[in-house]
Structure formats: structure tokens, C-alpha cells
Design a protein around this motif. Structure first.
Motif, PDB file in Angstrom:
ATOM      1  N   ILE A  87      53.489  45.044 -10.038  1.00  0.00           N
ATOM      2  CA  ILE A  87      54.501  44.306  -9.295  1.00  0.00           C
ATOM      3  C   ILE A  87      54.553  44.877  -7.887  1.00  0.00           C
ATOM      4  O   ILE A  87      54.404  46.078  -7.685  1.00  0.00           O
ATOM      5  CB  ILE A  87      55.893  44.357  -9.963  1.00  0.00           C
ATOM      6  CG1 ILE A  87      56.382  45.785 -10.168  1.00  0.00           C
ATOM      7  CG2 ILE A  87      55.875  43.604 -11.277  1.00  0.00           C
ATOM      8  CD1 ILE A  87      57.792  45.880 -10.733  1.00  0.00           C
ATOM      9  N   SER A  88      54.735  43.988  -6.909  1.00  0.00           N
ATOM     10  CA  SER A  88      54.799  44.452  -5.524  1.00  0.00           C
ATOM     11  C   SER A  88      55.901  43.718  -4.792  1.00  0.00           C
ATOM     12  O   SER A  88      56.376  42.674  -5.226  1.00  0.00           O
ATOM     13  CB  SER A  88      53.452  44.244  -4.821  1.00  0.00           C
ATOM     14  OG  SER A  88      53.129  42.872  -4.746  1.00  0.00           O
ATOM     15  N   GLY A  89      56.294  44.302  -3.662  1.00  0.00           N
ATOM     16  CA  GLY A  89      57.322  43.677  -2.852  1.00  0.00           C
ATOM     17  C   GLY A  89      57.532  44.417  -1.549  1.00  0.00           C
ATOM     18  O   GLY A  89      56.971  45.491  -1.304  1.00  0.00           O
ATOM     19  N   THR A  90      58.375  43.829  -0.720  1.00  0.00           N
ATOM     20  CA  THR A  90      58.706  44.387   0.579  1.00  0.00           C
ATOM     21  C   THR A  90      59.884  45.338   0.448  1.00  0.00           C
ATOM     22  O   THR A  90      60.884  45.015  -0.199  1.00  0.00           O
ATOM     23  CB  THR A  90      59.044  43.253   1.561  1.00  0.00           C
ATOM     24  OG1 THR A  90      57.908  42.390   1.652  1.00  0.00           O
ATOM     25  CG2 THR A  90      59.384  43.794   2.939  1.00  0.00           C
ATOM     26  N   LEU A  91      59.756  46.506   1.056  1.00  0.00           N
ATOM     27  CA  LEU A  91      60.813  47.508   1.024  1.00  0.00           C
ATOM     28  C   LEU A  91      62.035  47.014   1.808  1.00  0.00           C
ATOM     29  O   LEU A  91      61.887  46.318   2.822  1.00  0.00           O
ATOM     30  CB  LEU A  91      60.319  48.819   1.633  1.00  0.00           C
ATOM     31  CG  LEU A  91      59.138  49.477   0.921  1.00  0.00           C
ATOM     32  CD1 LEU A  91      58.598  50.635   1.751  1.00  0.00           C
ATOM     33  CD2 LEU A  91      59.537  49.943  -0.456  1.00  0.00           C
ATOM     34  N   THR A  92      63.220  47.378   1.354  1.00  0.00           N
ATOM     35  CA  THR A  92      64.428  47.008   2.087  1.00  0.00           C
ATOM     36  C   THR A  92      64.524  47.782   3.398  1.00  0.00           C
ATOM     37  O   THR A  92      65.131  47.304   4.355  1.00  0.00           O
ATOM     38  CB  THR A  92      65.702  47.246   1.247  1.00  0.00           C
ATOM     39  OG1 THR A  92      65.724  48.604   0.818  1.00  0.00           O
ATOM     40  CG2 THR A  92      65.725  46.326   0.037  1.00  0.00           C
ATOM     41  N   GLU A  93      63.914  48.969   3.448  1.00  0.00           N
ATOM     42  CA  GLU A  93      63.802  49.766   4.674  1.00  0.00           C
ATOM     43  C   GLU A  93      62.434  50.440   4.665  1.00  0.00           C
ATOM     44  O   GLU A  93      61.979  50.883   3.616  1.00  0.00           O
ATOM     45  CB  GLU A  93      64.886  50.839   4.734  1.00  0.00           C
ATOM     46  CG  GLU A  93      66.285  50.299   4.865  1.00  0.00           C
ATOM     47  CD  GLU A  93      67.317  51.414   4.957  1.00  0.00           C
ATOM     48  OE1 GLU A  93      66.960  52.556   5.297  1.00  0.00           O
ATOM     49  OE2 GLU A  93      68.482  51.118   4.679  1.00  0.00           O
ATOM     50  N   PRO A  94      61.778  50.545   5.817  1.00  0.00           N
ATOM     51  CA  PRO A  94      60.473  51.219   5.852  1.00  0.00           C
ATOM     52  C   PRO A  94      60.588  52.680   5.422  1.00  0.00           C
ATOM     53  O   PRO A  94      61.644  53.298   5.548  1.00  0.00           O
ATOM     54  CB  PRO A  94      60.054  51.139   7.321  1.00  0.00           C
ATOM     55  CG  PRO A  94      60.912  50.086   7.926  1.00  0.00           C
ATOM     56  CD  PRO A  94      62.172  50.041   7.118  1.00  0.00           C
ATOM     57  N   THR A  95      59.486  53.228   4.919  1.00  0.00           N
ATOM     58  CA  THR A  95      59.456  54.639   4.548  1.00  0.00           C
ATOM     59  C   THR A  95      59.394  55.485   5.823  1.00  0.00           C
ATOM     60  O   THR A  95      59.185  54.967   6.925  1.00  0.00           O
ATOM     61  CB  THR A  95      58.220  54.972   3.689  1.00  0.00           C
ATOM     62  OG1 THR A  95      57.045  54.729   4.467  1.00  0.00           O
ATOM     63  CG2 THR A  95      58.192  54.140   2.425  1.00  0.00           C
ATOM     64  N   GLU A  96      59.540  56.784   5.652  1.00  0.00           N
ATOM     65  CA  GLU A  96      59.449  57.697   6.795  1.00  0.00           C
ATOM     66  C   GLU A  96      58.091  57.609   7.479  1.00  0.00           C
ATOM     67  O   GLU A  96      57.974  57.820   8.675  1.00  0.00           O
ATOM     68  CB  GLU A  96      59.729  59.126   6.334  1.00  0.00           C
ATOM     69  CG  GLU A  96      61.154  59.331   5.876  1.00  0.00           C
ATOM     70  CD  GLU A  96      61.387  60.689   5.222  1.00  0.00           C
ATOM     71  OE1 GLU A  96      60.453  61.526   5.195  1.00  0.00           O
ATOM     72  OE2 GLU A  96      62.505  60.907   4.726  1.00  0.00           O
ATOM     73  N   SER A  97      57.059  57.254   6.701  1.00  0.00           N
ATOM     74  CA  SER A  97      55.711  57.153   7.271  1.00  0.00           C
ATOM     75  C   SER A  97      55.420  55.765   7.846  1.00  0.00           C
ATOM     76  O   SER A  97      54.330  55.527   8.341  1.00  0.00           O
ATOM     77  CB  SER A  97      54.673  57.499   6.206  1.00  0.00           C
ATOM     78  OG  SER A  97      54.730  56.544   5.159  1.00  0.00           O
ATOM     79  N   GLY A  98      56.379  54.836   7.767  1.00  0.00           N
ATOM     80  CA  GLY A  98      56.190  53.513   8.354  1.00  0.00           C
ATOM     81  C   GLY A  98      55.741  52.432   7.384  1.00  0.00           C
ATOM     82  O   GLY A  98      55.531  51.288   7.791  1.00  0.00           O
ATOM     83  N   THR A 100      55.890  49.466   4.718  1.00  0.00           N
ATOM     84  CA  THR A 100      56.857  48.381   4.559  1.00  0.00           C
ATOM     85  C   THR A 100      56.810  47.733   3.182  1.00  0.00           C
ATOM     86  O   THR A 100      57.713  46.978   2.831  1.00  0.00           O
ATOM     87  CB  THR A 100      56.614  47.285   5.606  1.00  0.00           C
ATOM     88  OG1 THR A 100      55.261  46.806   5.463  1.00  0.00           O
ATOM     89  CG2 THR A 100      56.839  47.820   7.017  1.00  0.00           C
ATOM     90  N   ASP A 101      55.740  47.999   2.423  1.00  0.00           N
ATOM     91  CA  ASP A 101      55.561  47.361   1.124  1.00  0.00           C
ATOM     92  C   ASP A 101      55.126  48.388   0.085  1.00  0.00           C
ATOM     93  O   ASP A 101      54.547  49.420   0.422  1.00  0.00           O
ATOM     94  CB  ASP A 101      54.517  46.246   1.223  1.00  0.00           C
ATOM     95  CG  ASP A 101      55.017  45.081   2.044  1.00  0.00           C
ATOM     96  OD1 ASP A 101      55.370  44.062   1.439  1.00  0.00           O
ATOM     97  OD2 ASP A 101      55.073  45.185   3.281  1.00  0.00           O
ATOM     98  N   VAL A 102      55.383  48.066  -1.196  1.00  0.00           N
ATOM     99  CA  VAL A 102      55.039  48.957  -2.296  1.00  0.00           C
ATOM    100  C   VAL A 102      54.500  48.139  -3.461  1.00  0.00           C
ATOM    101  O   VAL A 102      54.870  46.978  -3.639  1.00  0.00           O
ATOM    102  CB  VAL A 102      56.256  49.805  -2.745  1.00  0.00           C
ATOM    103  CG1 VAL A 102      57.356  48.927  -3.325  1.00  0.00           C
ATOM    104  CG2 VAL A 102      55.853  50.895  -3.720  1.00  0.00           C
ATOM    105  N   VAL A 103      53.617  48.752  -4.234  1.00  0.00           N
ATOM    106  CA  VAL A 103      53.148  48.167  -5.496  1.00  0.00           C
ATOM    107  C   VAL A 103      53.270  49.235  -6.574  1.00  0.00           C
ATOM    108  O   VAL A 103      52.988  50.410  -6.329  1.00  0.00           O
ATOM    109  CB  VAL A 103      51.694  47.646  -5.407  1.00  0.00           C
ATOM    110  CG1 VAL A 103      50.709  48.751  -5.090  1.00  0.00           C
ATOM    111  CG2 VAL A 103      51.291  46.910  -6.686  1.00  0.00           C
ATOM    112  N   LEU A 104      53.753  48.825  -7.743  1.00  0.00           N
ATOM    113  CA  LEU A 104      53.744  49.675  -8.934  1.00  0.00           C
ATOM    114  C   LEU A 104      52.759  49.069  -9.908  1.00  0.00           C
ATOM    115  O   LEU A 104      52.752  47.853 -10.112  1.00  0.00           O
ATOM    116  CB  LEU A 104      55.111  49.711  -9.621  1.00  0.00           C
ATOM    117  CG  LEU A 104      56.240  50.486  -8.993  1.00  0.00           C
ATOM    118  CD1 LEU A 104      57.470  50.421  -9.888  1.00  0.00           C
ATOM    119  CD2 LEU A 104      55.863  51.926  -8.758  1.00  0.00           C
ATOM    120  N   HIS A 105      51.926  49.895 -10.508  1.00  0.00           N
ATOM    121  CA  HIS A 105      51.055  49.422 -11.579  1.00  0.00           C
ATOM    122  C   HIS A 105      51.369  50.269 -12.799  1.00  0.00           C
ATOM    123  O   HIS A 105      51.509  51.496 -12.706  1.00  0.00           O
ATOM    124  CB  HIS A 105      49.572  49.447 -11.202  1.00  0.00           C
ATOM    125  CG  HIS A 105      49.129  50.674 -10.484  1.00  0.00           C
ATOM    126  ND1 HIS A 105      48.562  51.746 -11.122  1.00  0.00           N
ATOM    127  CD2 HIS A 105      49.185  51.004  -9.179  1.00  0.00           C
ATOM    128  CE1 HIS A 105      48.265  52.678 -10.246  1.00  0.00           C
ATOM    129  NE2 HIS A 105      48.643  52.260  -9.055  1.00  0.00           N
TER     130      HIS A 105
END
Length: 153
Positions: A87-98, A100-105
Motif C-alpha cells: 500500500i502506498s500514499g502521500t504523506l500528510t507532511e514531508p519527512t525530515e529528508s524531504g 513526500t510518499d511512502v509504500v509499505l509492503h
């Protein structure tokens, strides 16, 4: 009593003739919560996703191992193949490293006491096609459970 039975019998053909609305196709489903060990330290994930690669909803919450960072994303892609899902999606706030999106497998390996479920993740600076993440490096869930339901033919 006879009038009631006759009334029901005459009403049945009308109900049968009108039919019922078609039900929606079953949607793939993935959900879980747990702590996991990784090379970076202990992480924690809570997630749920329903739908498909182009029509999905849900949420991802992840405590990133090796940091104090906690991220949250709205799910926009769900891919399921047997006991594995991404599952993937757009972060509600960017991470410290910039990112914007995440995926979990994840992998649902049956009852939690039999074989441990697994979780992996990746960040990106743009949208992620979750269908490309059905395999990858995964970390053992040490406390919790992953549930994957492959409901599409």
C-alpha cells in the motif's frame, strides 16, 4: 391466515421481477499493526488499505526505525497477490529528508504464532506505484499481526 399466505405468494413474483441492485465487486484488503525489527532499530506500523491500484483508501502510520520520526499517509494504491500486499500514499507532511510518499509492503504468513508476518517500507519524493513493491526486503513483525485478503479473481 389464508389471505396472508396468498398475499405473500402474489408479492413474490413482483420482488423477483424487480431484482436487486448489483453488489459491488469485492475489494482487496490489507490491515495490520505491530512492532518490527530492522537493521536501523525497532519500528512500528499501523495501517489499513482497501481497494485497488487506481481506487484505494486507507491510512498508514509509521514510526521510522532509527529516528524519532513518525509519519502518516493517506492510501492511494493497494496491490494484493495471495498473502502479500503493498500500500502506498502521500504523506500528510514531508519527512525530515524531504520525502513526500511512502509504500509499505507486507506478508501475512498465517497465525501469528506459526510463522512471523513481515513488513518493509520505502520513501520517495513522488507518487509510488505500489504494484511494483509486492516483494522486497522485509522485517519480522515481533509483536502484532498483518492481515491480507486477496478478494479479486
Amino acid at each position: 391466515m389464508n389471505k396472508l399466505v396468498i398475499g405473500l405468494i402474489t408479492a413474490l413474483p413482483i420482488v423477483a421481477a424487480t431484482g436487486t441492485p448489483a453488489s459491488a465487486a469485492p475489494r482487496d484488503f490489507v490491515s495490520g499493526s505491530g512492532k518490527f525489527d530492522s537493521e536501523l532499530g525497532v519500528g512500528q506500523a499501523n495501517f489499513t488499505g482497501h481497494g485497488s491500484a487506481t481506487d484505494a483508501n486507507g491510512v498508514i502510520r509509521l514510526r521510522v526505525p532509527g529516528t524519532d520520526e513518525r509519519v502518516r499517509a493517506r492510501v492511494s494504491c493497494v496491490a494484493v497477490d495471495g498473502n502479500r500486499a503493498a500500500i502506498s500514499g502521500t504523506l500528510t507532511e514531508p519527512t525530515e529528508s524531504g520525502s513526500t510518499d511512502v509504500v509499505l509492503h507486507v506478508a501475512d504468513n498465517g497465525r501469528p504464532r506459526d510463522t512471523a508476518d513481515t513488513i518493509g517500507w520505502a520513501f520517495s519524493t513522488g507518487p509510488i506505484d505500489c504494484t511494483t513493491f509486492l516483494a522486497g526486503v522485509e522485517n519480522v513483525v515481533t509483536r502484532g499481526n498483518v492481515v491480507v485478503k486477496d478478494r479479486t479473481p
